[in-house]
Write a protein that holds these residues in place. Structure first.
Motif, PDB file in Angstrom:
ATOM      1  N   PHE A   1       0.910  -1.270   0.053  1.00  0.00           N
ATOM      2  CA  PHE A   1      -0.012   0.078  -0.011  1.00  0.00           C
ATOM      3  C   PHE A   1       0.837   1.290  -0.047  1.00  0.00           C
ATOM      4  CE2 PHE A   1      -2.469   3.371   2.565  1.00  0.00           C
ATOM      5  CZ  PHE A   1      -3.503   3.520   1.674  1.00  0.00           C
ATOM      6  N   PHE A   2       1.687   1.270   0.965  1.00  0.00           N
ATOM      7  CA  PHE A   2       2.841   2.425   1.072  1.00  0.00           C
ATOM      8  C   PHE A   2       3.392   2.640  -0.562  1.00  0.00           C
ATOM      9  CE2 PHE A   2       6.807   4.314   1.341  1.00  0.00           C
ATOM     10  CZ  PHE A   2       6.640   5.416   2.546  1.00  0.00           C
ATOM     11  N   ALA A   3       3.981   1.660  -1.190  1.00  0.00           N
ATOM     12  CA  ALA A   3       4.626   1.856  -2.719  1.00  0.00           C
ATOM     13  C   ALA A   3       3.328   2.283  -3.515  1.00  0.00           C
ATOM     14  CB  ALA A   3       5.072   0.179  -2.804  1.00  0.00           C
ATOM     15  N   ASP A   4       2.109   1.660  -3.611  1.00  0.00           N
ATOM     16  CA  ASP A   4       1.236   2.080  -4.418  1.00  0.00           C
ATOM     17  C   ASP A   4       1.186   3.909  -4.219  1.00  0.00           C
ATOM     18  OD1 ASP A   4       0.736  -0.397  -5.505  1.00  0.00           O
ATOM     19  OD2 ASP A   4      -1.118  -0.622  -4.424  1.00  0.00           O
ATOM     20  N   VAL A   5       0.842   3.984  -2.979  1.00  0.00           N
ATOM     21  CA  VAL A   5       0.439   5.677  -2.905  1.00  0.00           C
ATOM     22  C   VAL A   5       1.622   6.669  -2.901  1.00  0.00           C
ATOM     23  CG1 VAL A   5      -1.628   5.097  -1.532  1.00  0.00           C
ATOM     24  CG2 VAL A   5       0.468   5.467  -0.250  1.00  0.00           C
ATOM     25  N   ALA A   6       2.811   6.160  -2.167  1.00  0.00           N
ATOM     26  CA  ALA A   6       4.121   7.108  -2.034  1.00  0.00           C
ATOM     27  C   ALA A   6       4.877   7.033  -3.333  1.00  0.00           C
ATOM     28  CB  ALA A   6       4.390   6.746  -0.647  1.00  0.00           C
ATOM     29  N   VAL A   7       5.186   5.561  -3.786  1.00  0.00           N
ATOM     30  CA  VAL A   7       6.148   5.469  -4.722  1.00  0.00           C
ATOM     31  C   VAL A   7       5.695   5.470  -6.321  1.00  0.00           C
ATOM     32  CG1 VAL A   7       8.228   4.105  -5.671  1.00  0.00           C
ATOM     33  CG2 VAL A   7       7.606   4.142  -3.377  1.00  0.00           C
ATOM     34  N   ARG A   8       4.868   4.630  -6.329  1.00  0.00           N
ATOM     35  CA  ARG A   8       3.917   4.703  -7.518  1.00  0.00           C
ATOM     36  C   ARG A   8       3.017   5.769  -7.961  1.00  0.00           C
ATOM     37  NH1 ARG A   8       3.220  -0.739  -5.558  1.00  0.00           N
ATOM     38  NH2 ARG A   8       5.112  -2.106  -6.269  1.00  0.00           N
ATOM     39  N   ARG A   9       2.354   6.263  -6.758  1.00  0.00           N
ATOM     40  CA  ARG A   9       1.562   7.458  -6.717  1.00  0.00           C
ATOM     41  C   ARG A   9       0.318   7.226  -7.621  1.00  0.00           C
ATOM     42  NH1 ARG A   9       3.523  11.543  -4.456  1.00  0.00           N
ATOM     43  NH2 ARG A   9       2.012  13.031  -5.314  1.00  0.00           N
TER      44      ARG A   9
END
Length: 419
Positions: free
Chosen positions: A390-398
């Protein structure tokens, strides 16, 4: 679980050789700790008054503590006492444990976490306050002590917009991310939180509070420039490094973390204790206190001389707790414990962990430490992996926060269904 150190000092295959005493009896103790916590616990054991009667062998088993409780090691390596970080482990391995006493009407909420069928199966040695945010007192420019969630988000927007990252986060450690979620959900909907902890399958449609908590996190984590070094680096950063980012390198202004951050900050940075500040994790709807802890349990069968029970009885004393309390990073529900570092301002923390958030007088234990099955914590699996994704989705992949929330909820549903 809290997996605060990345490196284990001892692995499970080493346990058989470590448990043998020569000449006189040995008390074998298994713990999840490594690094500095392992060292501090060994200091405690060196003061055990009955060491002239029994040798004490302490083993760091990390996430393999469940294997020890499940008797999946040789009998000669099985511990007499285990320090477990999850009440769920007591329920899962009840046949391998011995009750310490019968439950009493005077038992505290902490006691009830370790009570099954009228028997108390453990005693809390070390507890933790997990609703804290740490900062350098010269680094914020404002007083954060009365911040609510919207105040915090607004500050993060403003500071990030100025090119000064407000937050550091150890997103490589799944427990860091679950602690964020748990603090937000507990503030929004404590009844939903406790329902999930008790095994209710309420991740998706039954309770929009879960979606609301994830949405708030996603919106904060997606602020451009919010993390020291960027989101990609945050995903590779462990908790200890996030503390250095704030207190040594000044890469971020704040870092959310439990009271056990104190000794790391004071020992591995150049910041003086009086320059270290903390405030309560900002609440959304109502103030909340999230707690964790490590409980001593007696592994079946205890020796005839009761050596395991004898050690547990001593660990619940203030004499034992005082040894670790002096260094910080340790809280005890034993009110006779003293010697906490003055600059830590431990008394407010102690009052809150002993009585909980004030919601019915119940302490609210770390949710991920109470989940079983495929949601059980552990790096690379369960709820830890879901939150890292989830963190990767919102913060990295945006990607769109709403879409990321749906992906996370689908992952929770699949885990609960055993898919």
């Amino acid at each position: 679980m809290r997996r605060r150190d990345a490196i284990r000092l001892l692995a499970l295959p080493a346990l058989a050789a470590a448990g043998c005493g020569a000449g006189r009896g040995t008390i074998r103790v298994a713990v999840v700790w490594s690094g500095s916590e392992f060292t501090q616990f060994r200091r405690v054991l060196r003061a055990f008054p009955s060491r002239d009667r029994w040798d004490v062998s302490v083993l760091s088993a990390g996430d393999d503590i469940a294997a020890l409780l499940g008797n999946r090691v040789a009998g000669s390596a099985a511990p007499n006492v285990a320090l477990v970080p999850r009440p769920q482990l007591v329920r899962e391995h009840l046949r391998q444990l011995m009750p310490l006493r019968a439950a009493s009407p005077d038992d505290t909420a902490w006691d009830r976490l370790l009570t099954v069928d009228g028997q108390v199966y453990g005693t809390w040695f070390k507890v933790a306050h997990k609703s804290m945010v740490w900062y350098r007192r010269d680094g914020l420019g404002v007083d954060p002590s009365h911040w609510e969630w919207n105040d915090w988000v607004a500050y993060c927007h403003d500071r990030a917009g100025q090119g000064r990252p407000p937050l550091a986060i150890g997103a490589a450690d799944g427990w860091v991310l679950t602690d964020w979620f748990e603090n937000v959900l507990l503030s929004l909907a404590p009844a939903v939180y406790r329902g999930l902890a008790s095994g209710a399958r309420q991740w998706r449609n039954e309770h929009p509070a879960v979606m609301a908590a994830l949405t708030r996190l996603g919106e904060l984590w997606q602020i451009p420039g919010v993390f020291a070094g960027g989101a990609e680096r945050a995903l590779l950063t462990q908790f200890d490094q996030s503390l250095l980012d704030v207190f040594e390198h000044r890469g971020g202004a704040m870092v959310a973390g439990s009271d056990f951050a104190w000794p790391f900050i004071t020992q591995y940075t150049n910041v003086r204790p009086e320059e270290i500040g903390w405030f309560h994790f900002p609440h959304v709807a109502r103030p909340a206190v999230l707690v964790g802890g490590d409980a001593a349990v007696l592994v079946r069968p205890d020796d005839k001389d009761g050596r395991g029970r004898h050690l547990i009885d001593w660990l619940r004393t203030a004499q034992a707790a005082d040894i670790w309390a002096r260094t910080g990073g340790f809280l005890s529900i034993n009110q006779q414990t003293s010697g906490y570092p003055p600059a830590l301002l431990a008394e407010p923390l102690l009052n809150e962990v002993r009585v909980g958030s004030g919601d019915g007088g119940e302490v609210t234990f770390d949710l991920s430490d109470q989940l079983g099955g495929r949601l059980s914590g552990g790096e690379g699996r369960g709820s830890f992996k879901i939150f890292k994704d989830f963190f990767a989705d919102v913060a990295v992949r945006r990607i769109d926060v709403g879409r990321a929330v749906q992906r996370a909820l689908t992952a929770f549903d699949a885990a609960e269904a055993g898919i």
